[in-house]
Write a protein that holds these residues in place. Structure first.
Motif, PDB file in Angstrom:
ATOM      1  N   VAL A 178      -5.903  -4.491  -7.487  1.00  0.00           N
ATOM      2  CA  VAL A 178      -4.683  -3.623  -7.444  1.00  0.00           C
ATOM      3  C   VAL A 178      -5.113  -2.300  -8.450  1.00  0.00           C
ATOM      4  CG1 VAL A 178      -2.228  -3.573  -9.050  1.00  0.00           C
ATOM      5  CG2 VAL A 178      -2.933  -5.685  -7.776  1.00  0.00           C
ATOM      6  N   GLY A 179      -4.413  -1.268  -7.697  1.00  0.00           N
ATOM      7  CA  GLY A 179      -5.015   0.125  -8.255  1.00  0.00           C
ATOM      8  C   GLY A 179      -6.079   0.682  -7.385  1.00  0.00           C
ATOM      9  N   ASN A 180      -6.795   0.094  -6.586  1.00  0.00           N
ATOM     10  CA  ASN A 180      -7.844   0.477  -5.759  1.00  0.00           C
ATOM     11  C   ASN A 180      -7.444   0.775  -4.583  1.00  0.00           C
ATOM     12  OD1 ASN A 180     -10.165   0.106  -7.667  1.00  0.00           O
ATOM     13  ND2 ASN A 180     -10.355  -2.126  -7.214  1.00  0.00           N
ATOM     14  N   LYS A 181      -8.550   1.545  -3.686  1.00  0.00           N
ATOM     15  CA  LYS A 181      -7.949   2.052  -2.351  1.00  0.00           C
ATOM     16  C   LYS A 181      -7.977   0.754  -1.586  1.00  0.00           C
ATOM     17  CE  LYS A 181      -8.381   6.421  -2.043  1.00  0.00           C
ATOM     18  NZ  LYS A 181      -7.186   7.298  -1.424  1.00  0.00           N
ATOM     19  N   CYS A 182      -7.104   0.419  -0.469  1.00  0.00           N
ATOM     20  CA  CYS A 182      -6.908  -0.645   0.364  1.00  0.00           C
ATOM     21  C   CYS A 182      -8.105  -1.123   0.799  1.00  0.00           C
ATOM     22  CB  CYS A 182      -5.852  -0.304   1.225  1.00  0.00           C
ATOM     23  SG  CYS A 182      -5.970   0.929   2.452  1.00  0.00           S
ATOM     24  N   TYR A 183      -8.754  -0.183   1.533  1.00  0.00           N
ATOM     25  CA  TYR A 183     -10.132  -0.679   2.146  1.00  0.00           C
ATOM     26  C   TYR A 183     -11.299  -1.273   1.244  1.00  0.00           C
ATOM     27  CZ  TYR A 183     -11.365   4.340   0.985  1.00  0.00           C
ATOM     28  OH  TYR A 183     -11.665   5.437   0.245  1.00  0.00           O
ATOM     29  N   LEU A 184     -11.342  -0.658   0.123  1.00  0.00           N
ATOM     30  CA  LEU A 184     -12.208  -1.214  -0.731  1.00  0.00           C
ATOM     31  C   LEU A 184     -12.058  -2.621  -1.161  1.00  0.00           C
ATOM     32  CD1 LEU A 184     -12.689   1.767  -3.357  1.00  0.00           C
ATOM     33  CD2 LEU A 184     -14.280   1.248  -1.756  1.00  0.00           C
ATOM     34  N   ALA A 185     -11.082  -2.996  -1.154  1.00  0.00           N
ATOM     35  CA  ALA A 185     -10.533  -4.487  -1.689  1.00  0.00           C
ATOM     36  C   ALA A 185     -10.907  -5.409  -0.440  1.00  0.00           C
ATOM     37  CB  ALA A 185      -9.059  -4.831  -1.672  1.00  0.00           C
TER      38      ALA A 185
ATOM     39  N   ILE B  93      -3.410   0.168  -3.556  1.00  0.00           N
ATOM     40  CA  ILE B  93      -2.861  -1.029  -3.588  1.00  0.00           C
ATOM     41  C   ILE B  93      -1.913  -0.964  -4.881  1.00  0.00           C
ATOM     42  CG2 ILE B  93      -3.184  -3.516  -3.555  1.00  0.00           C
ATOM     43  CD1 ILE B  93      -5.815  -3.229  -2.486  1.00  0.00           C
ATOM     44  N   ILE B  94      -0.452  -1.231  -4.665  1.00  0.00           N
ATOM     45  CA  ILE B  94       0.154  -1.232  -5.895  1.00  0.00           C
ATOM     46  C   ILE B  94       0.709  -2.464  -6.108  1.00  0.00           C
ATOM     47  CG2 ILE B  94       0.899   1.388  -5.511  1.00  0.00           C
ATOM     48  CD1 ILE B  94       3.537   0.477  -4.112  1.00  0.00           C
ATOM     49  N   TYR B  95       0.510  -3.456  -5.354  1.00  0.00           N
ATOM     50  CA  TYR B  95       0.787  -4.832  -5.493  1.00  0.00           C
ATOM     51  C   TYR B  95       0.064  -5.787  -4.535  1.00  0.00           C
ATOM     52  CZ  TYR B  95       3.185  -9.271  -5.213  1.00  0.00           C
ATOM     53  OH  TYR B  95       3.353 -10.709  -5.199  1.00  0.00           O
ATOM     54  N   ALA B  96      -0.303  -6.754  -5.069  1.00  0.00           N
ATOM     55  CA  ALA B  96      -1.128  -8.226  -4.233  1.00  0.00           C
ATOM     56  C   ALA B  96      -0.415  -9.272  -5.120  1.00  0.00           C
ATOM     57  CB  ALA B  96      -2.732  -7.833  -4.427  1.00  0.00           C
ATOM     58  N   ASN B  97      -0.344 -10.196  -4.043  1.00  0.00           N
ATOM     59  CA  ASN B  97       0.241 -11.798  -4.685  1.00  0.00           C
ATOM     60  C   ASN B  97      -0.848 -12.396  -5.159  1.00  0.00           C
ATOM     61  OD1 ASN B  97      -1.210 -12.557  -2.020  1.00  0.00           O
ATOM     62  ND2 ASN B  97       0.400 -13.763  -1.496  1.00  0.00           N
TER      63      ASN B  97
ATOM     64  N   ILE C 253       0.892  -1.167   0.063  1.00  0.00           N
ATOM     65  CA  ILE C 253       0.296   0.043   0.030  1.00  0.00           C
ATOM     66  C   ILE C 253       0.936   1.328  -0.052  1.00  0.00           C
ATOM     67  CG2 ILE C 253      -2.065   1.252   1.065  1.00  0.00           C
ATOM     68  CD1 ILE C 253      -2.561  -1.747   0.317  1.00  0.00           C
ATOM     69  N   ASP C 254       0.487   2.318  -0.950  1.00  0.00           N
ATOM     70  CA  ASP C 254       1.381   3.461  -1.093  1.00  0.00           C
ATOM     71  C   ASP C 254       0.830   4.500  -0.146  1.00  0.00           C
ATOM     72  OD1 ASP C 254      -0.918   4.567  -2.169  1.00  0.00           O
ATOM     73  OD2 ASP C 254       0.070   4.540  -4.103  1.00  0.00           O
ATOM     74  N   LYS C 255       1.272   5.726  -0.075  1.00  0.00           N
ATOM     75  CA  LYS C 255       0.980   6.718   0.962  1.00  0.00           C
ATOM     76  C   LYS C 255      -0.238   7.361   0.780  1.00  0.00           C
ATOM     77  CE  LYS C 255       5.311   8.500   1.634  1.00  0.00           C
ATOM     78  NZ  LYS C 255       6.713   9.666   1.796  1.00  0.00           N
TER      79      LYS C 255
ATOM     80  N   LYS D 164     -13.983  -4.667   1.122  1.00  0.00           N
ATOM     81  CA  LYS D 164     -15.266  -4.281   1.229  1.00  0.00           C
ATOM     82  C   LYS D 164     -15.636  -3.448   2.338  1.00  0.00           C
ATOM     83  CE  LYS D 164     -16.327  -8.986  -0.987  1.00  0.00           C
ATOM     84  NZ  LYS D 164     -16.938 -10.439  -0.471  1.00  0.00           N
ATOM     85  N   LYS D 165     -14.900  -2.510   2.410  1.00  0.00           N
ATOM     86  CA  LYS D 165     -15.196  -1.494   3.660  1.00  0.00           C
ATOM     87  C   LYS D 165     -15.290  -0.160   3.011  1.00  0.00           C
ATOM     88  CE  LYS D 165     -12.327  -3.330   7.431  1.00  0.00           C
ATOM     89  NZ  LYS D 165     -11.290  -3.173   8.250  1.00  0.00           N
ATOM     90  N   PRO D 166     -16.248   0.602   3.623  1.00  0.00           N
ATOM     91  CA  PRO D 166     -16.773   1.761   2.832  1.00  0.00           C
ATOM     92  C   PRO D 166     -15.829   3.113   3.097  1.00  0.00           C
ATOM     93  CG  PRO D 166     -18.195   1.574   4.900  1.00  0.00           C
ATOM     94  CD  PRO D 166     -17.409   0.169   4.679  1.00  0.00           C
ATOM     95  N   CYS D 167     -15.032   2.834   4.082  1.00  0.00           N
ATOM     96  CA  CYS D 167     -13.918   3.862   4.337  1.00  0.00           C
ATOM     97  C   CYS D 167     -12.633   3.115   5.125  1.00  0.00           C
ATOM     98  CB  CYS D 167     -14.576   4.832   5.106  1.00  0.00           C
ATOM     99  SG  CYS D 167     -14.987   4.481   6.807  1.00  0.00           S
ATOM    100  N   HIS D 168     -11.639   3.898   5.009  1.00  0.00           N
ATOM    101  CA  HIS D 168     -10.451   3.384   5.865  1.00  0.00           C
ATOM    102  C   HIS D 168     -10.648   3.075   7.220  1.00  0.00           C
ATOM    103  CE1 HIS D 168      -9.529   7.019   7.870  1.00  0.00           C
ATOM    104  NE2 HIS D 168      -9.888   7.808   6.643  1.00  0.00           N
ATOM    105  N   CYS D 169      -9.832   2.014   7.873  1.00  0.00           N
ATOM    106  CA  CYS D 169      -9.893   1.741   9.056  1.00  0.00           C
ATOM    107  C   CYS D 169      -9.823   3.148  10.276  1.00  0.00           C
ATOM    108  CB  CYS D 169      -8.963   0.831   9.442  1.00  0.00           C
ATOM    109  SG  CYS D 169      -9.043  -0.757   8.478  1.00  0.00           S
TER     110      CYS D 169
END
Length: 372
Positions: free
Chosen positions: A55-62, A39-43, A33-35, A64-69
């Protein structure tokens, strides 16, 4: 090991892909995850379960969260460089998440790598274990309450005043004593110490109590009582390491005599008369599978008004203080010279002060005072 004959550019490509091949081979989810929370990489494992488009989406959306933690350890790692951990629930699964900083050639942090390890089974086992432990604690607490309920009542038994201190070291104790009316003229009293602690020891105390109550209806002699008790114990067929000691006596309130035997109890009761103390010493076998047959010598003493009989278990004389000193029989005998009204309270306070917070064995003290 690389195959022979590969061109240098092929080797270089393999070496460049090696970290990604390693990450794709992991069963844990791994992503970077970048700043900007992208998400810039996922295995491969993570993409397979959450989708190739993460990859390329917001970390929390992956996830299934509506916003960041509310507590984002990833952004904290990027800011501070600390390796952080937390747990995350995703679709009814529990993951242990660890974040580590990713640095460029100059040592600057530009992202964080997250590793998700599925710990659902471990946590469920832990929860089940906690529930079972809680249930066990509840049952042990009930058993302890029951064990305390079957202790004899304090107060008058004929012309005898009864008082005691009962202090189990664990939930359940191997120390037990009882007083019971045998007939109009005789009162039975015993103190017993079962080897060990816990459930098995407490169950043996129940056996002793029930057996002694049954035997006293047919046998008056302390000697014959312990012989009968030993025979009944052998019939249980328990392991050889299960045994107990017992000191048993019968007080005849009409003649004011005390007839007693010792079943291996290494704490001789104390007779207090006119501020003088005397140990009621007697020898005998403990109740154990080591002996097929046992016999005991009866001893008899005359009692007079204001005599005190003190029965106790070895948790007192073997108590250790913080200096490693043992309480010992001499210290106990000196305490017997106390002239105040709160005799049992004084004994309990002295023992507690000596032991303080040091973990100790069970102990019990029983006093019988002749009033007339």
């Amino acid at each position: 090991m690389l195959k022979e004959g590969l061109r240098q550019d092929e080797k270089t490509e393999i070496y460049q892909r090696l970290p990604y091949d390693i990450l794709d081979g992991m069963i844990d989810w791994v992503r970077v995850i970048d700043k900007n929370e992208i998400i810039i990489y996922a295995n491969k494992t993570m993409r397979k379960e959450l989708g190739e488009d993460i990859v390329g989406n917001k970390c929390y959306l992956a996830l299934k969260k509506p916003c960041h933690c509310e507590t984002c350890i990833t952004q904290s790692t990027i800011k501070t460089g600390e390796i952080l951990e937390k747990e995350e629930i995703i679709d009814d699964r529990i993951f242990a998440v660890k974040t580590s900083p990713v640095r460029d050639n100059k040592g600057n942090i530009y992202a964080a790598v997250e590793v998700f390890r599925d710990v659902t089974k471990e946590r469920k086992l832990e929860y089940e274990l906690v529930e079972k432990n809680e249930k066990m604690r509840s049952e042990l607490a009930f058993a302890r309450k029951l064990q305390e309920k079957i202790l004899p009542k304090k107060g008058m038994y004929g012309n005898l005043l009864i008082d005691y201190v009962y202090n189990p070291s664990e939930m359940l104790s191997g120390d037990m004593f009882d007083i019971f009316n045998i007939d109009d003229n005789n009162i039975g009293v015993y103190i017993s110490d079962v080897v060990g602690h816990g459930v098995s020891a407490s169950m043996i105390t129940m056996f002793v109590k029930q057996s002694m109550r049954d035997i006293k209806d047919h046998i008056l002699s302390p000697r014959e009582t312990l012989i009968k008790l030993h025979k009944g114990f052998l019939e249980l067929g328990l392991d050889d390491d299960k045994y107990f000691t017992i000191f048993y006596g019968v007080i005849n309130t009409k003649e004011n005599t005390f007839t007693f035997v010792n079943g291996g109890h290494n704490c001789s009761p104390i007779l207090i008369r006119d501020n003088r103390v005397k140990l009621l010493e007697a020898k005998g076998y403990p109740i154990t599978y080591l002996f097929d047959k046992v016999d005991y010598d009866e001893h008899k003493i005359k009692l007079i008004e204001d005599d005190k009989l003190i029965f106790y278990t070895d948790g007192i004389v073997e108590a250790i203080n913080e200096k490693g000193e043992q309480f010992g029989i001499d210290r106990l005998l000196n305490m017997m010279k106390y002239k105040g009204d709160q005799f049992m309270g004084y004994i309990e306070d002295e023992i507690d002060d000596f032991r303080q917070s040091v973990k100790q064995d069970d102990f019990a003290v029983l006093m019988m005072r002749v009033l007339k």
